[in-house]
Design an enzyme around this catalytic site. Structure first.
Site, mmCIF file in Angstrom:
data_model
loop_
_atom_site.group_PDB
_atom_site.id
_atom_site.type_symbol
_atom_site.label_atom_id
_atom_site.label_comp_id
_atom_site.label_asym_id
_atom_site.label_seq_id
_atom_site.Cartn_x
_atom_site.Cartn_y
_atom_site.Cartn_z
ATOM 1 N N ASP A 165 4.562 11.131 3.087
ATOM 2 C CA ASP A 165 4.490 9.687 2.927
ATOM 3 C C ASP A 165 3.737 9.533 1.615
ATOM 4 O O ASP A 165 2.533 9.793 1.555
ATOM 5 C CB ASP A 165 3.717 9.035 4.084
ATOM 6 N N HIS A 166 4.443 9.155 0.564
ATOM 7 C CA HIS A 166 3.817 9.279 -0.760
ATOM 8 C C HIS A 166 2.610 8.359 -0.927
ATOM 9 O O HIS A 166 1.779 8.594 -1.797
ATOM 10 C CB HIS A 166 4.844 9.128 -1.886
ATOM 11 N N HIS A 168 4.324 3.616 4.993
ATOM 12 C CA HIS A 168 3.293 3.538 3.949
ATOM 13 C C HIS A 168 2.108 2.641 4.358
ATOM 14 O O HIS A 168 0.945 3.037 4.285
ATOM 15 C CB HIS A 168 3.871 2.987 2.648
HETATM 16 C C1 BG6 Z 1 9.752 3.679 -1.011
HETATM 17 C C2 BG6 Z 1 10.668 2.563 -0.598
HETATM 18 O O1 BG6 Z 1 9.449 4.501 0.077
HETATM 19 O O2 BG6 Z 1 8.546 3.100 -1.498
HETATM 20 C C3 BG6 Z 1 10.950 1.647 -1.757
HETATM 21 O O3 BG6 Z 1 11.887 3.128 -0.131
HETATM 22 C C4 BG6 Z 1 9.661 1.121 -2.335
HETATM 23 O O4 BG6 Z 1 11.772 0.561 -1.378
HETATM 24 C C5 BG6 Z 1 8.734 2.287 -2.636
HETATM 25 O O5 BG6 Z 1 9.981 0.440 -3.522
HETATM 26 C C6 BG6 Z 1 7.381 1.793 -3.061
HETATM 27 O O6 BG6 Z 1 6.661 2.862 -3.567
HETATM 28 P P1 BG6 Z 1 5.677 2.634 -4.795
HETATM 29 O O7 BG6 Z 1 5.004 3.949 -4.959
HETATM 30 O O8 BG6 Z 1 6.529 2.248 -5.953
HETATM 31 O O9 BG6 Z 1 4.763 1.531 -4.381
#
Ligand code: BG6
Ligand code: NDP
Length: 481
Positions: free
Chosen positions: A180-181, A243
């Site tokens: 989960d980044h 997230h």
């Molecule tokens: C991804 C979603 O997991 O996270 C995207 O699929 C979203 O829709 C993105 O834009 C958001 O990640 P970050 O790091 O750009 O906030």
């Protein structure tokens, strides 16, 4: 247990789905970022794997525009570490080619305990085929195998359990790294230290002192080009169940006994279990329409989405945590696409000070801005300097760009790939966490996607969201920003 062994040299990293979007935009750039900063050993071998017939040069042409902050030599050295194998995901041939390629590399280096890391930059429809083929043909029998799996981990409780049941016989839990980044973002990684490493915050981090919590995610663009994917997913599955829930869990969990990954994840599971089922009558949902000036398309203008789609691109959900620390504290999570700005932040509002001498003094607020321009700041009250006796609100401000000018703050994917190489699971999602979180969200998703699904409110592209947002926040005792 293999998980904690440090094993950096001569690792083989195979990126499945190397021809795809995630691989070119995130996975390879993160590997490059680590390499350029000296955190990926130059003895590492990187193999791209996909069905597309690509040459090494084709692969390079896709990836290179996404690389940041490296010089020509670093870029050349990085691509020298990469090779490409083309093959199907569900047939043996490609994996046999891959195995021969790996054995050639490991044989030349006389490696007896291989370290093989497999990154699934793949659509979920092929996860299982690839997992089975890895296990049968390229698993490091005498060494270490690690697999990095990307979201989505299922689409509801049942499918998540099925995926888990299917993967469990193939890989041990310590071999699986569910990314989960958000858990790799600097400010998210800072939450536990901020909470438990500061006495004054630790002492006030509870229902006695905190009036409300908000976790909010705003994106200034719509589904642009990803409508086909998004229409089947919606904002809740896209960013909230994963997230933002991870962020909320770190904000509300109890202090772990140690920072050992399992101790941290045990506490996350405990607080997730204290989250009450959502009240379907107390949510706000929306879908973006055209911008007010007509220049930006509505969600339904996307040719790849169902023209009658009720897919939600905005949601606000009220959480109740039924434990001694949080009972009664309003907690809101809200997320939306095509809004007026791009911002992800946490706001903790503290209770008002006792009245009397201070009649109209605002309450303190702690803001953790995850992005853009990461910062932690506290709104506190101070006397206006000089002869004035008036109070004023002032920020105690830790803005990373000014305070940490000379620090390298890695990208989330850089952090998480590095953690995987080191066998550190702290910032990855454990199977039981997933189970509880899907258990929480599935009834709401069933309602929103079922026969009685409510119609989402249409909000203009580029606005703050549905016009009822203010009312919704007020009704749930959140201050209005
Ligand atoms: C991804 C979603 O997991 O996270 C995207 O699929 C979203 O829709 C993105 O834009 C958001 O990640 P970050 O790091 O750009 O906030
Ligand atoms: P892509 O659609 O780009 O797919 C990756 C590769 O998989 C493609 O290049 C293709 O390679 C192969 N592929 C695509 N569709 C199929 C199919 N139906 N059957 C078999 N192979 C297929 O996906 P992304 O790179 O965008 O995403 C990969 C994973 O990462 C997904 O699980 C996604 O949810 C997740 N993710 C993606 C993010 C992003 O920013 N893109 C962000 C967060 C998570 P080939 O045909 O050459 O084999």
């Amino acid at each position: 247990m293999v998980a904690q062994i440090k094993f950096e040299k001569n690792t083989i990293i195979t990126v499945f789905g190397a021809s795809g979007d995630l691989a070119k935009k995130k996975t390879f750039p993160a590997l490059f970022g680590l390499f350029a900063k000296g955190y990926l050993d130059p003895t590492t071998k990187i193999i791209g794997y996909a069905r597309s017939q690509l040459t090494k040069e084709d692969l390079r042409a896709r990836i290179e525009p996404h690389l940041k902050d490296g010089n020509d030599k670093q870029i050349a050295d990085f691509f020298a570490m990469i090779s490409y194998v083309s093959g199907d995901y569900d047939k043996d041939d490609g994996y046999i080619k891959l195995r021969n390629h790996m054995e050639e590399f490991e044989g030349a280096k006389c490696i007896t305990q291989p370290h093989r890391l497999f990154y699934f930059a793949l659509p979920p429809s092929v996860f299982l085929s690839v997992a089975k083929q890895i296990k049968s043909l390229v698993y490091a029998e005498n060494g270490i195998t690690r697999v990095i799996v990307e979201k989505p981990f299922g689409r509801d409780l049942e499918s998540a359990r099925k995926l888990q049941e299917d993967l469990a016989p193939l890989f041990k839990e310590e071999e699986i790294y569910r990314i989960d980044h958000y858990l790799g973002k600097e400010l998210v990684k800072n939450i536990l230290l901020l909470r438990f490493g500061n006495t004054f915050l630790n002492a006030t981090w509870n229902k006695e002192s905190i009036k409300s919590i908000q976790v909010s995610f705003k994106e200034p663009f719509g589904t642009e080009g990803r409508g086909g994917y998004f229409d089947n997913v919606g904002i809740i599955r896209d960013v909230m169940q994963n997230h933002l829930l991870q962020v909320l869990t770190l904000l509300t969990m109890e202090r772990p006994t140690t920072f050992d990954p399992e101790a941290v994840r045990d506490e996350k599971v405990k607080v997730l279990k204290c989250m009450a089922p959502f009240d379907k009558n107390n949510i706000l949902i929306g879908q973006y329409g055209k911008s007010e000036d007509g220049t930006k398309p509505s969600y339904l203008d996307d040719d790849t989405v169902d023209p009658k789609s009720k897919c939600i691109t905005f949601a606000a959900i009220n959480f109740e945590i039924q434990n001694e620390r949080w009972e009664g504290v309003p907690i809101i999570m809200r997320a939306g696409k095509a809004l007026n700005e791009g911002k992800v932040e946490i706001r903790l509002q503290f209770k008002d000070v006792a009245s009397g001498v201070f009649n109209d003094i605002p309450n303190n607020e702690l803001i953790i801005r995850i992005q853009p321009n990461p910062a932690i700041y506290i709104k506190f009250n101070a006397k206006t300097p000089g002869l004035s006796k008036e109070s004023q609100v002032i920020d105690l401000d830790l803005t990373y760009a000014t305070r940490y000018k000379d620090f390298w703050i890695p990208e989330a994917y850089e952090v998480l790939i590095r953690d995987t190489l080191l066998g550190d699971h702290s910032n990855f999602v454990r199977a039981d966490e997933l189970d509880v979180s899907w258990g929480l969200f599935t009834p709401l998703l069933n309602y929103l996607e079922g026969p009685d699904a409510p119609q989402p409110e249409i909000y203009p592209y580029g606005s703050r969201g549905p016009k009822e947002l203010k009312e919704y926040l007020a009704k749930n005792k959140y201050s209005i920003d």
